[in-house]
Design a protein around this motif. Structure first.
Motif, PDB file in Angstrom:
ATOM      1  N   PHE A  20     -35.988 -11.772   8.009  1.00  0.00           N
ATOM      2  CA  PHE A  20     -35.653 -12.231   9.352  1.00  0.00           C
ATOM      3  C   PHE A  20     -36.403 -13.504   9.745  1.00  0.00           C
ATOM      4  N   SER A  21     -37.259 -13.990   8.869  1.00  0.00           N
ATOM      5  CA  SER A  21     -37.984 -15.233   9.121  1.00  0.00           C
ATOM      6  C   SER A  21     -37.339 -16.361   8.318  1.00  0.00           C
ATOM      7  N   PHE A  22     -37.836 -17.578   8.524  1.00  0.00           N
ATOM      8  CA  PHE A  22     -37.301 -18.745   7.810  1.00  0.00           C
ATOM      9  C   PHE A  22     -38.066 -18.996   6.514  1.00  0.00           C
ATOM     10  N   SER A  23     -38.840 -18.025   6.082  1.00  0.00           N
ATOM     11  CA  SER A  23     -39.559 -18.134   4.817  1.00  0.00           C
ATOM     12  C   SER A  23     -38.576 -18.380   3.676  1.00  0.00           C
ATOM     13  N   GLY A  24     -38.904 -19.340   2.805  1.00  0.00           N
ATOM     14  CA  GLY A  24     -38.002 -19.686   1.715  1.00  0.00           C
ATOM     15  C   GLY A  24     -36.893 -20.617   2.138  1.00  0.00           C
ATOM     16  N   GLY A  25     -36.939 -21.080   3.388  1.00  0.00           N
ATOM     17  CA  GLY A  25     -35.958 -22.050   3.864  1.00  0.00           C
ATOM     18  C   GLY A  25     -34.634 -21.462   4.297  1.00  0.00           C
ATOM     19  N   LYS A  26     -34.582 -20.149   4.514  1.00  0.00           N
ATOM     20  CA  LYS A  26     -33.322 -19.544   4.954  1.00  0.00           C
ATOM     21  C   LYS A  26     -33.595 -18.200   5.613  1.00  0.00           C
ATOM     22  N   PHE A  27     -32.644 -17.778   6.467  1.00  0.00           N
ATOM     23  CA  PHE A  27     -32.701 -16.478   7.107  1.00  0.00           C
ATOM     24  C   PHE A  27     -31.811 -15.501   6.337  1.00  0.00           C
ATOM     25  N   LEU A  28     -32.213 -14.246   6.290  1.00  0.00           N
ATOM     26  CA  LEU A  28     -31.405 -13.123   5.819  1.00  0.00           C
ATOM     27  C   LEU A  28     -31.047 -13.158   4.332  1.00  0.00           C
ATOM     28  N   TRP A  29     -30.590 -14.288   3.816  1.00  0.00           N
ATOM     29  CA  TRP A  29     -30.064 -14.336   2.460  1.00  0.00           C
ATOM     30  C   TRP A  29     -31.175 -14.429   1.422  1.00  0.00           C
ATOM     31  N   LYS A  30     -31.937 -13.346   1.325  1.00  0.00           N
ATOM     32  CA  LYS A  30     -32.975 -13.219   0.313  1.00  0.00           C
ATOM     33  C   LYS A  30     -33.213 -11.736   0.065  1.00  0.00           C
ATOM     34  N   PHE A  31     -33.738 -11.415  -1.090  1.00  0.00           N
ATOM     35  CA  PHE A  31     -33.916 -10.013  -1.456  1.00  0.00           C
ATOM     36  C   PHE A  31     -35.157  -9.428  -0.798  1.00  0.00           C
ATOM     37  N   PRO A  32     -35.043  -8.207  -0.276  1.00  0.00           N
ATOM     38  CA  PRO A  32     -36.243  -7.538   0.257  1.00  0.00           C
ATOM     39  C   PRO A  32     -37.222  -7.232  -0.861  1.00  0.00           C
ATOM     40  N   ARG A  33     -38.496  -7.382  -0.581  1.00  0.00           N
ATOM     41  CA  ARG A  33     -39.525  -7.118  -1.575  1.00  0.00           C
ATOM     42  C   ARG A  33     -40.373  -5.904  -1.252  1.00  0.00           C
ATOM     43  N   LYS A  34     -40.219  -5.388  -0.020  1.00  0.00           N
ATOM     44  CA  LYS A  34     -41.054  -4.269   0.380  1.00  0.00           C
ATOM     45  C   LYS A  34     -40.362  -3.462   1.469  1.00  0.00           C
ATOM     46  N   ILE A  35     -40.292  -2.144   1.289  1.00  0.00           N
ATOM     47  CA  ILE A  35     -39.741  -1.245   2.293  1.00  0.00           C
ATOM     48  C   ILE A  35     -40.593   0.030   2.292  1.00  0.00           C
ATOM     49  N   PRO A  36     -41.088   0.530   3.454  1.00  0.00           N
ATOM     50  CA  PRO A  36     -41.019  -0.087   4.786  1.00  0.00           C
ATOM     51  C   PRO A  36     -41.990  -1.255   4.895  1.00  0.00           C
ATOM     52  N   TYR A  37     -41.875  -1.967   6.007  1.00  0.00           N
ATOM     53  CA  TYR A  37     -42.640  -3.193   6.188  1.00  0.00           C
ATOM     54  C   TYR A  37     -43.518  -3.097   7.431  1.00  0.00           C
ATOM     55  N   PRO A  38     -44.843  -3.215   7.294  1.00  0.00           N
ATOM     56  CA  PRO A  38     -45.729  -3.057   8.462  1.00  0.00           C
ATOM     57  C   PRO A  38     -45.757  -4.291   9.356  1.00  0.00           C
ATOM     58  N   VAL A  39     -45.614  -4.069  10.647  1.00  0.00           N
ATOM     59  CA  VAL A  39     -45.690  -5.143  11.635  1.00  0.00           C
ATOM     60  C   VAL A  39     -46.687  -4.730  12.708  1.00  0.00           C
ATOM     61  N   LEU A  86     -47.266  -0.786  14.382  1.00  0.00           N
ATOM     62  CA  LEU A  86     -45.988  -0.203  13.996  1.00  0.00           C
ATOM     63  C   LEU A  86     -45.757  -0.389  12.507  1.00  0.00           C
ATOM     64  N   ARG A  87     -45.291   0.666  11.842  1.00  0.00           N
ATOM     65  CA  ARG A  87     -44.767   0.439  10.506  1.00  0.00           C
ATOM     66  C   ARG A  87     -43.257   0.414  10.652  1.00  0.00           C
ATOM     67  N   TRP A  88     -42.726  -0.772  10.576  1.00  0.00           N
ATOM     68  CA  TRP A  88     -41.319  -1.011  10.878  1.00  0.00           C
ATOM     69  C   TRP A  88     -40.559  -1.210   9.576  1.00  0.00           C
ATOM     70  N   ARG A  89     -39.375  -0.741   9.506  1.00  0.00           N
ATOM     71  CA  ARG A  89     -38.583  -0.901   8.291  1.00  0.00           C
ATOM     72  C   ARG A  89     -37.994  -2.310   8.253  1.00  0.00           C
ATOM     73  N   MET A  90     -38.861  -3.250   7.908  1.00  0.00           N
ATOM     74  CA  MET A  90     -38.454  -4.641   7.843  1.00  0.00           C
ATOM     75  C   MET A  90     -38.505  -5.089   6.396  1.00  0.00           C
ATOM     76  N   ASP A  91     -37.413  -5.677   5.923  1.00  0.00           N
ATOM     77  CA  ASP A  91     -37.319  -6.037   4.521  1.00  0.00           C
ATOM     78  C   ASP A  91     -37.962  -7.387   4.275  1.00  0.00           C
ATOM     79  N   GLY A  92     -38.988  -7.423   3.434  1.00  0.00           N
ATOM     80  CA  GLY A  92     -39.571  -8.704   3.088  1.00  0.00           C
ATOM     81  C   GLY A  92     -41.025  -8.546   2.740  1.00  0.00           C
ATOM     82  N   PRO A  93     -41.642  -9.579   2.132  1.00  0.00           N
ATOM     83  CA  PRO A  93     -43.038  -9.511   1.737  1.00  0.00           C
ATOM     84  C   PRO A  93     -43.959  -9.805   2.888  1.00  0.00           C
ATOM     85  N   ARG A  94     -45.143  -9.289   2.839  1.00  0.00           N
ATOM     86  CA  ARG A  94     -46.147  -9.596   3.842  1.00  0.00           C
ATOM     87  C   ARG A  94     -46.720 -10.966   3.553  1.00  0.00           C
ATOM     88  N   ALA A  95     -46.925 -11.775   4.634  1.00  0.00           N
ATOM     89  CA  ALA A  95     -47.464 -13.115   4.453  1.00  0.00           C
ATOM     90  C   ALA A  95     -48.894 -13.028   3.940  1.00  0.00           C
TER      91      ALA A  95
END
Length: 202
Positions: free
Chosen positions: A120-139, A193-202
């Motif tokens: 959901f971030s612009f990491s990698g130069g794009k939104f959404l169109w990238k593979f999740p690396r971690k589930i669940p995702y802590p926020v 919150l441990r939120w089910r967010m797809d993506g790597p931790r910064a």
């Protein structure tokens, strides 16, 4: 008035999850007018705003935000004015000072940690169109101590930066999925919150 950093497309959803109070948001008009967003935005009382609006329309949006505060509503603005494209917090704009002028209400600095690097971030130069690396995702969502309504944009930004230090220290404590823990820290409140967010931790 809540003043968080803006690192992802779901920051508003995360904030809504931390409180039982309805939140009114200021939203970029281009996003507000999207056919999927607009019906829900209207229900939530979102206030659209855009930097390319004419002076009259811009003043109308700012006045609507001020009136919401005077009516006792919980307002949230993203003082950076846009989502970060670089993973770092951007300068805060002075629109928050315009909104708070003549209003006796506190400014609450908020730091949202962990969203950069998710789909959901612009990491990698794009939104959404990238593979999740971690589930669940802590926020981690950290609420700072209330600031005076006369606080300037730079002071509010400094307080949000300080909250990022707390988030870094708390990040390793862990928490249960979809559960929130609130506790006082430096006069503020932290929601972990441990939120089910797809993506790597910064």
């Amino acid at each position: 008035m809540l003043c968080p950093n803006h690192g992802s497309m779901v920051d508003g959803v995360l904030l809504i999850a931390t409180t039982d109070r309805p939140i009114r948001f200021l939203m970029f008009k281009g996003s507000y007018e999207h056919w999927l967003v607009k019906p829900f935005a209207k229900i939530m009382g979102v206030i659209p705003i855009a930097s390319n609006q004419g002076p009259r329309e811009l003043i109308h949006s700012l006045r609507a935000a001020t009136e919401a505060l005077k009516n006792g509503e919980l307002l949230c603005i993203f003082p950076e004015g846009q989502m970060t494209r670089i993973g770092q917090m951007l300068p805060f704009r002075r629109g928050l000072e315009r909104i708070m002028k003549g209003v006796e209400a506190p400014i609450i600095p908020v730091h949202i940690d962990g969203v950069w690097g998710s789909i959901f971030s612009f990491s990698g130069g794009k939104f959404l169109w990238k593979f999740p690396r971690k589930i669940p995702y802590p926020v981690h969502v950290t609420f700072g101590a209330p600031l005076a309504s006369t606080s300037g944009a730079q002071e509010v930004r400094r307080q949000v930066q300080e909250l990022s230090v707390d988030a870094f220290q708390i990040a390793g404590t862990g928490c249960r999925p979809f559960r929130a823990r609130l506790f006082t820290r430096r006069g503020g409140i932290h929601s972990d919150l441990r939120w089910r967010m797809d993506g790597p931790r910064a």
